[in-house]
Design a protein around this motif. Structure first.
Motif, PDB file in Angstrom:
ATOM      1  N   VAL A  56      18.689 -16.194  26.494  1.00  0.00           N
ATOM      2  CA  VAL A  56      18.556 -17.148  26.415  1.00  0.00           C
ATOM      3  C   VAL A  56      17.971 -17.130  24.542  1.00  0.00           C
ATOM      4  CG1 VAL A  56      18.646 -20.120  26.025  1.00  0.00           C
ATOM      5  CG2 VAL A  56      19.488 -18.273  27.885  1.00  0.00           C
ATOM      6  N   VAL A  57      16.756 -16.827  24.744  1.00  0.00           N
ATOM      7  CA  VAL A  57      16.214 -16.127  23.606  1.00  0.00           C
ATOM      8  C   VAL A  57      16.344 -15.963  22.789  1.00  0.00           C
ATOM      9  CG1 VAL A  57      13.627 -16.238  22.963  1.00  0.00           C
ATOM     10  CG2 VAL A  57      13.738 -17.766  24.357  1.00  0.00           C
ATOM     11  N   MET A  58      16.771 -14.699  23.269  1.00  0.00           N
ATOM     12  CA  MET A  58      17.304 -13.481  22.226  1.00  0.00           C
ATOM     13  C   MET A  58      18.366 -13.990  22.172  1.00  0.00           C
ATOM     14  SD  MET A  58      15.542 -11.466  22.224  1.00  0.00           S
ATOM     15  CE  MET A  58      16.806  -9.577  21.767  1.00  0.00           C
ATOM     16  N   ALA A  59      19.948 -14.501  22.647  1.00  0.00           N
ATOM     17  CA  ALA A  59      20.383 -14.966  22.136  1.00  0.00           C
ATOM     18  C   ALA A  59      20.751 -15.461  20.779  1.00  0.00           C
ATOM     19  CB  ALA A  59      21.898 -15.303  23.024  1.00  0.00           C
TER      20      ALA A  59
ATOM     21  N   HIS B 154      27.603 -20.989  17.781  1.00  0.00           N
ATOM     22  CA  HIS B 154      27.073 -20.173  19.115  1.00  0.00           C
ATOM     23  C   HIS B 154      24.884 -20.851  19.321  1.00  0.00           C
ATOM     24  CE1 HIS B 154      30.075 -17.933  20.188  1.00  0.00           C
ATOM     25  NE2 HIS B 154      30.208 -17.735  18.986  1.00  0.00           N
ATOM     26  N   GLU B 155      24.382 -20.430  18.428  1.00  0.00           N
ATOM     27  CA  GLU B 155      23.279 -20.778  18.050  1.00  0.00           C
ATOM     28  C   GLU B 155      22.975 -22.081  19.074  1.00  0.00           C
ATOM     29  OE1 GLU B 155      18.880 -20.152  15.984  1.00  0.00           O
ATOM     30  OE2 GLU B 155      21.168 -20.091  14.849  1.00  0.00           O
ATOM     31  N   LYS B 156      23.512 -23.746  18.828  1.00  0.00           N
ATOM     32  CA  LYS B 156      23.814 -24.827  19.196  1.00  0.00           C
ATOM     33  C   LYS B 156      24.045 -24.727  20.933  1.00  0.00           C
ATOM     34  CE  LYS B 156      24.494 -27.479  15.090  1.00  0.00           C
ATOM     35  NZ  LYS B 156      25.786 -28.262  14.489  1.00  0.00           N
ATOM     36  N   GLU B 157      24.911 -23.669  21.224  1.00  0.00           N
ATOM     37  CA  GLU B 157      25.479 -23.646  21.998  1.00  0.00           C
ATOM     38  C   GLU B 157      23.372 -22.564  23.105  1.00  0.00           C
ATOM     39  OE1 GLU B 157      28.765 -21.932  25.371  1.00  0.00           O
ATOM     40  OE2 GLU B 157      28.475 -22.248  23.417  1.00  0.00           O
TER      41      GLU B 157
ATOM     42  N   THR C  62      21.411 -25.391  23.568  1.00  0.00           N
ATOM     43  CA  THR C  62      21.372 -25.944  24.513  1.00  0.00           C
ATOM     44  C   THR C  62      21.061 -25.693  26.235  1.00  0.00           C
ATOM     45  OG1 THR C  62      23.530 -27.411  23.317  1.00  0.00           O
ATOM     46  CG2 THR C  62      22.728 -27.694  26.403  1.00  0.00           C
ATOM     47  N   HIS C  63      21.022 -24.759  26.153  1.00  0.00           N
ATOM     48  CA  HIS C  63      21.459 -23.389  27.961  1.00  0.00           C
ATOM     49  C   HIS C  63      19.061 -23.432  27.441  1.00  0.00           C
ATOM     50  CE1 HIS C  63      25.294 -23.462  28.754  1.00  0.00           C
ATOM     51  NE2 HIS C  63      25.839 -22.204  27.887  1.00  0.00           N
TER      52      HIS C  63
ATOM     53  N   ALA D 154      13.666 -22.150  17.938  1.00  0.00           N
ATOM     54  CA  ALA D 154      15.049 -21.959  18.257  1.00  0.00           C
ATOM     55  C   ALA D 154      15.022 -23.210  17.490  1.00  0.00           C
ATOM     56  CB  ALA D 154      15.492 -22.099  19.559  1.00  0.00           C
ATOM     57  N   LYS D 155      15.034 -24.169  17.692  1.00  0.00           N
ATOM     58  CA  LYS D 155      15.593 -25.016  16.934  1.00  0.00           C
ATOM     59  C   LYS D 155      15.512 -24.960  15.557  1.00  0.00           C
ATOM     60  CE  LYS D 155      15.666 -28.439  20.345  1.00  0.00           C
ATOM     61  NZ  LYS D 155      14.465 -29.366  20.916  1.00  0.00           N
ATOM     62  N   GLU D 156      14.409 -24.409  14.544  1.00  0.00           N
ATOM     63  CA  GLU D 156      13.721 -24.744  13.268  1.00  0.00           C
ATOM     64  C   GLU D 156      15.113 -22.971  12.706  1.00  0.00           C
ATOM     65  OE1 GLU D 156      10.022 -23.295  11.495  1.00  0.00           O
ATOM     66  OE2 GLU D 156       8.940 -24.203  13.961  1.00  0.00           O
TER      67      GLU D 156
END
Length: 100
Positions: free
Chosen positions: A7-10, A46-49, A52-53, A73-75
């Motif tokens: 998820v972090v990589m995505a 996709h980043e928002k999704e 969330t995950h 990720a939020k930044e």
């Protein structure tokens, strides 16, 4: 843990894709601007999704690294949205400008 890494990589990849939207706009590639902005919007979605995950994956966790990754990720999302806004403004400005 491997799911969290994925998820972090995505999120990181989506951030790079969405953040790269400004280069073509300022390079004057008008035929590609609309397509680039469209892809940037998809990348942001996709980043928002992914965020969330990631939030679900670390819920109740005391893993400091995972929490820091979520904040980054939020930044990244915030910067991608700002880049998209600037790109849309630049595209609108160019389309109303004088032809050379």
């Amino acid at each position: 843990m491997s799911r969290m890494k994925a998820v972090v990589m995505a999120v990181a990849v989506c951030g790079l894709i969405a953040g790269g939207v400004t280069s073509p706009v300022f390079a004057g590639e008008n035929p590609h601007v609309t397509e680039t902005i469209k892809h940037a919007k998809e990348g942001i979605a996709h980043e928002k999704e992914a965020i969330t995950h990631l939030e679900e994956a670390i819920k109740g966790s005391d893993n400091a690294h995972a929490k820091e990754a979520l904040e980054h990720a939020k930044e990244s999302l915030k910067h991608a949205e700002e880049s998209l806004t600037h790109a849309e403004q630049a595209a609108a400005h160019k389309s109303t400008g004088k032809a050379k």
